[in-house]
Design an enzyme around this catalytic site. Structure first.
Site, PDB file in Angstrom:
ATOM      1  N   ASP A 167       0.862  -1.178   0.000  1.00  0.00           N
ATOM      2  CA  ASP A 167       0.000   0.000   0.000  1.00  0.00           C
ATOM      3  C   ASP A 167       0.892   1.220   0.000  1.00  0.00           C
ATOM      4  OD1 ASP A 167      -0.155   0.925   3.187  1.00  0.00           O
ATOM      5  OD2 ASP A 167      -0.044  -1.247   2.947  1.00  0.00           O
ATOM      6  N   GLU A 193      -8.285   4.415  11.899  1.00  0.00           N
ATOM      7  CA  GLU A 193      -7.307   4.328  12.981  1.00  0.00           C
ATOM      8  C   GLU A 193      -7.256   5.669  13.700  1.00  0.00           C
ATOM      9  OE1 GLU A 193      -3.141   4.262  11.380  1.00  0.00           O
ATOM     10  OE2 GLU A 193      -4.187   3.998   9.466  1.00  0.00           O
TER      11      GLU A 193
END
Length: 265
Positions: free
Chosen positions: A64, A151
Site C-alpha cells: 500500500d 485508525e
C-alpha cells in the site's frame, strides 16, 4: 501504513481545500493479471523475527502506497512479487493524495491489481467523506474493492477526537454503504490493534477486514478476528519502490485469490 510519521506529515501538509480536479479516467490495464511471483520473501529495513506462521507462507503479497513512496517503478515491483496494491486517494473532505493519479495509472499499466483507500477523519461527517472519495476515484470495472482506513491519529494538528464505539461503527457503516452503492462492492476496512480494541470495529456485519500486525500473526494480536488482508510490515523493501513500504498478504491460496479478485470485477 507508516501511520505515525505519515499521518503527521500528511496532516501537517494538508491543503486548505479547493475544487476537486474531477474523477480520474480508468486508464489502461495490462492484459491479463496473473499472479506475480508466488511466496515472495521481501527484505525489510527493520525485520521482525517471525515465529510460527511467517508472512511468506502466504502466496499472494502486495503493497500500500501514498505520496511518501515517491515515484514507483511498477513493472519492477510486479516482477519482484507485488500482485496487488492499495493506493491512498483521499483523506477527510478536502485532501487528495498528490501521487494518487500517478500510482493508480502506473499500477494499472503494470498489471498490478489495484484498489484505492480513504483515511477517515473523525471531525467530518462520513457521508461528506464518501462523496469526496467518489469525486476523485474512478468507477472502474478493473478495480479491487476500495478501502476505508480507520485508525486513531493522536498527533493530528486539527482533529484528535475519539468518538464512542457505537458512533465509530455507525459512521463506518454510512461510508461503506455509500461506496458499496456507487462502486458495486463493499469496501474492505483497514484497522490497527488499538483501534480494534477501543471500538470493536470488527463487529460490522458483511465486511472484510485488513489488519495491521507487524510483530505477530493476526490470530495472536486480534484473537478470533476474521481477516482478508494482513499488513505485516511498515518498513519493507521492494524492488522498484524507493524507501520503506508497507507489505501485505492475502489470506488464502492462489486459487482463492483468483476467485476473490474475479468476484470484484
Amino acid at each position: 501504513m507508516l501511520r505515525t510519521l505519515v499521518a503527521l506529515c500528511a496532516l501537517a501538509l494538508m491543503s486548505c481545500g479547493g475544487p476537486s480536479p474531477g474523477p480520474l479516467p480508468p486508464g489502461p490495464e495490462a492484459a491479463g493479471r496473473a499472479i506475480a511471483t508466488p511466496h515472495p520473501r521481501f527484505a525489510d529495513h527493520d525485520p521482525h523475527a517471525w515465529d510460527g506462521e511467517a508472512p511468506w507462507s502466504y502466496p499472494v503479497h502486495g503493497i500500500d502506497v501514498s505520496r511518501w513512496q515517491g515515484a514507483i517503478d511498477w513493472a519492477t515491483a510486479r516482477a519482484a512479487g507485488v500482485s496487488f496494491a492499495f493506493v491512498k486517494a483521499t483523506e477527510g473532505v478536502e485532501e487528495l493524495d498528490p501521487m494518487f493519479r500517478t500510482h493508480w495509472e502506473g499500477a494499472g499499466r503494470a498489471g498490478v491489481a489495484r484498489g484505492a483507500y480513504h483515511y477517515f477523519y473523525f471531525c467530518a461527517p462520513a457521508d461528506a467523506q464518501a462523496r469526496w472519495f467518489i469525486a476523485n476515484v474512478p468507477r472502474s470495472a478493473a478495480s479491487l474493492p476500495h478501502v476505508l482506513d480507520m485508525e486513531w491519529n493522536p498527533r493530528s494538528p486539527t482533529c484528535r477526537h475519539r468518538p464512542d464505539p457505537a458512533t465509530v461503527r455507525a459512521e463506518a457503516k454510512t461510508f461503506l454503504d455509500i461506496l458499496e452503492r456507487h462502486y458495486g462492492r463493499r469496501p474492505v476496512v483497514y484497522t490497527t490493534v488499538d483501534f480494534s480494541r477501543d471500538t470493536g470495529i470488527e463487529r460490522l456485519p458483511g465486511t472484510e477486514f485488513w489488519l495491521r500486525s507487524v510483530a505477530g500473526h493476526p490470530r495472536e494480536t486480534y484473537p478470533g478476528a476474521r481477516w482478508t488482508f494482513w499488513q505485516y510490515t511498515g518498513t519493507g523493501r521492494v524492488e522498484g519502490v524507493p524507501g520503506p513500504v508497507d507489505i501485505n498478504v492475502f489470506r488464502g491460496s492462489l486459487a482463492s485469490w483468483t476467485a476473490w479478485e474475479r468476484s470484484a470485477l
